[in-house]
Design an enzyme around this catalytic site. Sequence first.
Site, PDB file in Angstrom:
ATOM      1  N   ARG A  73      -2.054  21.538 -14.541  1.00  0.00           N
ATOM      2  CA  ARG A  73      -0.997  20.583 -14.888  1.00  0.00           C
ATOM      3  C   ARG A  73      -1.137  20.060 -16.320  1.00  0.00           C
ATOM      4  NH1 ARG A  73       1.482  16.112 -10.689  1.00  0.00           N
ATOM      5  NH2 ARG A  73       3.145  15.354 -12.051  1.00  0.00           N
ATOM      6  N   LYS A  97       4.174  11.592 -10.546  1.00  0.00           N
ATOM      7  CA  LYS A  97       3.339  10.740 -11.394  1.00  0.00           C
ATOM      8  C   LYS A  97       4.047   9.423 -11.635  1.00  0.00           C
ATOM      9  CE  LYS A  97       0.435  13.590 -14.414  1.00  0.00           C
ATOM     10  NZ  LYS A  97       0.200  13.932 -15.832  1.00  0.00           N
ATOM     11  N   LYS A 141       8.477  23.262 -13.767  1.00  0.00           N
ATOM     12  CA  LYS A 141       7.550  22.148 -13.579  1.00  0.00           C
ATOM     13  C   LYS A 141       7.096  22.051 -12.132  1.00  0.00           C
ATOM     14  CE  LYS A 141       6.489  17.380 -14.516  1.00  0.00           C
ATOM     15  NZ  LYS A 141       6.796  16.145 -15.230  1.00  0.00           N
ATOM     16  N   HIS A 200       2.002  16.702 -26.566  1.00  0.00           N
ATOM     17  CA  HIS A 200       1.882  15.281 -26.250  1.00  0.00           C
ATOM     18  C   HIS A 200       0.625  14.651 -26.836  1.00  0.00           C
ATOM     19  CE1 HIS A 200       5.053  16.357 -23.516  1.00  0.00           C
ATOM     20  NE2 HIS A 200       5.168  15.119 -23.069  1.00  0.00           N
ATOM     21  N   HIS A 232       1.788  11.628 -28.637  1.00  0.00           N
ATOM     22  CA  HIS A 232       1.538  10.281 -28.128  1.00  0.00           C
ATOM     23  C   HIS A 232       0.898   9.398 -29.193  1.00  0.00           C
ATOM     24  CE1 HIS A 232       1.700  10.879 -23.464  1.00  0.00           C
ATOM     25  NE2 HIS A 232       2.885  10.779 -24.024  1.00  0.00           N
ATOM     26  N   GLU A 287      -3.918  17.142 -10.621  1.00  0.00           N
ATOM     27  CA  GLU A 287      -4.654  17.500 -11.830  1.00  0.00           C
ATOM     28  C   GLU A 287      -6.122  17.806 -11.557  1.00  0.00           C
ATOM     29  OE1 GLU A 287      -3.890  14.168 -14.402  1.00  0.00           O
ATOM     30  OE2 GLU A 287      -1.989  15.012 -15.072  1.00  0.00           O
ATOM     31  N   ASN A 301       1.095  18.914 -21.103  1.00  0.00           N
ATOM     32  CA  ASN A 301       0.831  17.968 -22.186  1.00  0.00           C
ATOM     33  C   ASN A 301       0.899  18.617 -23.563  1.00  0.00           C
ATOM     34  OD1 ASN A 301       0.086  15.262 -20.977  1.00  0.00           O
ATOM     35  ND2 ASN A 301      -1.243  16.620 -19.797  1.00  0.00           N
ATOM     36  N   ARG A 341       0.808  -1.225   0.000  1.00  0.00           N
ATOM     37  CA  ARG A 341       0.000   0.000   0.000  1.00  0.00           C
ATOM     38  C   ARG A 341       0.838   1.270   0.000  1.00  0.00           C
ATOM     39  NH1 ARG A 341      -4.925  -1.475   4.231  1.00  0.00           N
ATOM     40  NH2 ARG A 341      -5.645  -3.318   3.110  1.00  0.00           N
ATOM     41  N   HIS A 367      10.452   9.288 -27.538  1.00  0.00           N
ATOM     42  CA  HIS A 367       9.351  10.088 -26.997  1.00  0.00           C
ATOM     43  C   HIS A 367       9.510  11.563 -27.345  1.00  0.00           C
ATOM     44  CE1 HIS A 367       6.402  11.633 -24.135  1.00  0.00           C
ATOM     45  NE2 HIS A 367       7.333  12.454 -23.692  1.00  0.00           N
ATOM     46  N   GLU A 426      11.660  18.168 -24.404  1.00  0.00           N
ATOM     47  CA  GLU A 426      10.880  18.496 -23.206  1.00  0.00           C
ATOM     48  C   GLU A 426      11.289  19.866 -22.661  1.00  0.00           C
ATOM     49  OE1 GLU A 426       7.668  17.560 -21.029  1.00  0.00           O
ATOM     50  OE2 GLU A 426       8.563  16.205 -22.507  1.00  0.00           O
TER      51      GLU A 426
END
Length: 1533
Positions: free
Chosen positions: A246, A146, A231, A253, A257, A241, A250, A124, A269, A189
């Site tokens: 946030r 994340k 960031k 992206h 993606h 989010e 993206n 957990r 990427h 990035e």
Amino acid sequence: MDSNHSNNIIPVGTYNVHIGYDLLQLLPDYVFKLTPSSYKYVLITDENLFKLYGETIITSFKVKNVNILHYTIPPSESSKSREQKANIEDFMFDNNCNIDTVILALGGGVVGDLAGFVASTYMRGIGYIQIPTSLLAMIDSSIGGKTSINVEKYGKNLLGSFHRPKAVLIDIRFLETLSVRDLCNGMAEAIKMALICDEQLFTFIETSIDKILNKDTKVMIKLIYECVKLKVNIVIQDEKETSGLRSVLNFGHSIGHGIEILLNGKLLHGECVSIGMVLEAELARNKGFLMNSNIVMCRLNNMLKSFHLPTKLPSNLSIHDIVEKMAIDKKNRNGKKQLVILTNIGSVKSSPSYTTSIDDQDLINQLDTNVTLVADNMTSSAGTVYVPGSKSISNRVLILCALGIGVSRIHGLLYSIDTQTMLTCLRQLGVQYYWDKNEILIIHGTGGKLTLTDLSTLYLNNSGTCSRFLTTLCTILPDRTEIILTGDERLKERPIKDLVDTLTQNKNNIEYLNEHGHLPIKISSNGQFRGGEITINGDVSSQYVTSLLLMSPFASKSVVLKLNQAKQIVSKPYIDMTIELMKTQFSIAVDDSEPFSYTIPCTGPYQNPSEIQIEGDASSASYFLAIAAVHPGLTVTVANIGSNSLQGDSQFCRILEMMGCHVTQTETTTTLTGPEQLQAIADEIDMNKMTDTFMTLACVAVFAHGRTRIRNISNQRLKECNRIEAMVTELQKCGISASEVETGLDIEGINNHNIEQSAIIHCYDDHRIAMSFSIVSSRCKNISIDDKCCVDKTYPEFWLQLEKVFGFKVTSPMLILDETVLNTKKNSNIRIFLIGMPCSGKSTIGRFIANKLKYLFIDVDKEIDKEIHGSSIKDYINQNGWQIFRSLELKVFKQIVQKTLLCKEHVVVSCGGGCIETAEVRDELCKQPYVIYINRDLDDIKMDYLKCTSNDRPHLDLNEKLQERKVYYRQCSKYEFCLLKNEQNWRTNEINLLSFIKTIVAKKTQLPISENSFFICLTYKNLLNVDKDRFLSVIHGCDAIELRVDLLESYDIDFIGQQLAYIRKHTHLPIIYTVRSQMNYGTFNNNEVEIFQLLNYGIKFGCEFIDMEANWSKDIKNNWLKTIKNKHSYVIGSLHLKWSVFDFNQLIDKCTHNGQVDIIKIVIDTDNSNSTTDDMLDIFTQLKKSQKQPDEPKRIVFLMGNRGKLTRVLNTFMTPVTHELIPRPAAKGQLTVKQIQDIRHTLGLIESKQFYLFGSPIQRSLSPCIHQTGFDYFYLPYNYERCETNDVTVVQNIMKQSNFGGASVTVPLKQDVYKLFISDTNYSVSDSVKKIGAVNTITKLENGGFYGDNTDWIAIHKLITETLFTKSSVLVIGAGGTARAVLYALEQIEYIQFIYLYNPRTPENAIRLASTYNNQNILPVTKDDINNLKNVCIVINTLPSSINFTLDNLFFEQHSSSAEHRSVLYDVNYIPYETALTKQAKQYNWTIIYGIDMLIEQGLEQFQIWTGKATTVAPIIRQTVLKAYHEVIDHNE
């Protein structure tokens, strides 16, 4: 951006980010300090990193007497999986790891995300420390808490959690072993962070490219620190989010993606995000959100390319696949894709939210490299355009300022690929510059003291300007400097020999590295440009001369530059431009008094002016002037090009003036209006002084009257492509007569006609080809341009400007759709499989059909491409063989079939040409109800196949393969669609297949043909020998076409298919497929097996009617009728008999075949009969009258022979007819449509009728054109005329006339006629009339009564529902009769929310009108309310055009910014075509529905009420009325 950050610790809530150098040595101390109570540590890393650092880390922990476990994963994105997560957890359980265990995640994003997710769920949640080793991980994935893994089948990062690490330790030393590609991958990035958050950071990166690529420690620490800080600032505000902030991370992206998933590791990427950033920034520009978009886009492209990052979408990716993959994104809401919208460098759109909903159509428009212009809604009078700065002046000024002394602020600089290339190279040569607010370039002169700061190679893309200017410039680099100049493949083909020869003669050392006379070259500088007398040829490029002129002040001695007069001097105005700049702006006293000789003093560096304004680009301006020129009456003003321009191309307008255009010029502006008819210039046109505009002229010449001869442009064969050859080739594709001559080309004009032929224009990576063909495309809906992005070379916003200035819709060809939806049950899954040979058009047509009908489209070959990860099918077969490929194809095919079965959408599947060679595929196809064999002629296939064999198609013997496969194609297919031989118009093929599919999937309901109908009996042996005009004359007035297969010269299925293809090319009338046997008065032998085989072809070919002769054996008829029971075709049961005594009931039963046929046809031969005419008429009457029930099959009954002609007149349903142009009648006694209609009129069977238009003023009304066109087409003895009156008693009196048939009613009588009708019991009205309170259609009934209807609301309803589909509110302007019809129509549309009613002059009328409707959603509003209305996507104006009503601009600004819904203005006025309100709405990109469309639609509804034949004649009426409207009425406005 902070410049001082000695403290390299950044707090992030409960943990810190540590940034430093060589932190790994102190790792155990850091870890123990952070986690003093931990008992066990697990190092998770990848196999490569463990080899580099694993033992060192383990040893450093053992020295501290701490045991550390380790687990390695393969170094791949595929490791970020559920399976790998479970493996790590099992490892930890096996090693008794408890809740006090701490994970050390050493690696890039894959390791960090995976290890973090393990830590978040194990026991957990346990502690973990991020130790990123890649730049990408340092500034992105390790920051923010994340964690995630991928789900292979669905997408990236779909499972995960938020779980803060104990710390993030960023050791810059890891970057030392990072490859250049991985470093640049991370820089994507960093660029993204700067782009969305911090303009200063963007500038820092821009000015530190060399040091970043060299991994300078101080620069890298500063870069990483700033990125992490940005960031962290976002993460702290929106860690989980919840606020949406946030989501800005993206940016790039969403599209990136989608690309990354489809490429499956072929691009990294960051490389995918790089492409995504460019595309999403362009999307923001196209939606109008991005400020200073030219400069922003070019700075972004420049920076990405400097870090070797891709900026273009890989050509092997399917646009639809990308859009589909984008649908699986955490940001998406309510099925809508949510994107971050860039507004400037350092900022994104944040209101009303941080993401914006983007439609799939917008994405397809963005991703598709092809473009089509739709000019349906173009403005009648265009506004003003400011073209970008001159490319020629921009590049010259950049060189001059770079070599000068002092700082210059350059205003209006063209920022495009060409100037971007120049700036990139200048920076490599030590020139410093920066942007002020992304508007003004500030450049610091070097005084000619250039130094090579980075790579020893200048990459020049396809810029001829850069290659010529920089070649000479590099000769003054410091002594012994070596530099290579190179570019793309086309640039390597372009000549540079004359310039190099001149420079080597001037003692410069230049070496060709490949082909002599072409790039690449290596320049070994001796530190000086000698000067003296220099002679050069000027017949190839004026840029050679300019290159030498620009460098002459730096020569050791004064330069006397002489042009070789033995050869023609090309583009001299560009030489003059250079000299003028040197003289007036940069203080160099060039002596050009002697012709073709220039003396330049060796004064040293230029003196830079503090401010320079670049004038607009005259070549770019030419396209806007040319579009106005080819559209009669269209006016455009170019606001920054006038008579004082330095550019030779500024005089292009004078050529257009000679062709008939009206031109006015001031010193700074040029205004042009297109003439009614362009006239070709009689003499040859010497374009030597404005060569860049010869292509513009060529495209204008297309629409002129006469031949245009362009000369003296031979050097254009040596530009970005062979421009002369390219123009001839592409014009010929459009059906234009064009030919190449020695020094130019000839174009035969088409005299102001629109182009009907479809074509895809290849641009040859040449911006001027693309922009020139926009002129042609503006007069043709069927032309697409295949590389819209090539205009970025000089005019990145070109397509946007066309939309804004002219109102064109510039769109992806994929989106040129009708909003047609088949009449099928909702969610009933229709699955259509297209099979056929390669190059038969399956994919092209299939995609078109899917788009038109809103079906899902699946291309089997594209799905195979995904399986073989980007390798072409050809390469895959070469490597693995056909057997292995067929196995893979079978696997993919089965997956697709499964997908179509589960899919709720209707689906079109394009199958590979050879898939039917596999038995399992054939078996599956045989189970499918809609398999269509696309049958294209072998010669046509070969022609296209040869074009692509060298690329991605494996070699096949097409002759042999077609023979093998054709049997299988026909075995597997339920239907066959034949393409007409030599048909190159794919739009025709697409539309015909669309109609074909609508026919075969439609459920049989009521017959598509009504009473008083005719079908033409074709008796040609081969329709392919019949010209189009003759054929159209033959079918005039008919409702269907009978193909008599038995009369054809061949019964071969391919031959029959070609006959049907011919018919479908020229008309969409229903086809009756007939094989008449000899016993039934035909020519086919009496072999029932062969006849029913031929009838099967009729079903297979999708014919609407099949004629089945009823006198064949019961069994064969039964079996055949069972096989076609659920098919689309209507069956005609026919009997052709000799005169005899008949049992009528038996005859009818034989034809109806127990109710299994839809129509019965009984024909009796009267020749050689002694019966009287009365006997014949008695039989005819009995057969017609014996139809007792309305639901019984309809009957066609007549007697054959000369004595039976009268029965043909008396038969009123589907009467067979002939025509005088047909070789011979199909049967004895056949008459033409005109003959029958005339006889019926003479006999009183058709009464003459008089139809009227009542109202005033009506002299310019087009209603007579609508109705008389229809009446005449069907040879009806009806007349339609105007009756100008405002007195209802006049109407009432005319209605009493015996020949009155009906009338159209317009203002001011609609309400008066309504009152008349409701006051008299002899009159009745429709429910719509009762509600609207107005009659616009009067019909006289058979009982002598009159019926009032209103077709206005039907037209309004149809036009709105065909244009808008989303839930929205409506603003209705006006409160008169038309407004009433509008309200009634809107009430019938379920997705309309609120109806706001606004009457500007008398608001009380709006209140009164609203009160007559029991609808709480109809709300009267005032002027003060207008700008506060919400979600208004439709405005309907019913006020007269004469009052020139407009809305507040604020209203449009508020409602045009919605990306979710299309905004529509519907103006019911049709005179003039453009009203003040439509012009205003178009400025805000609203879709316009014009009043002329309503006029036609309501008229067609009236015609349907009066005749029941509107569907057949609608295309002809539309064409005729629009032609009359635009030629007479709209033209005169």
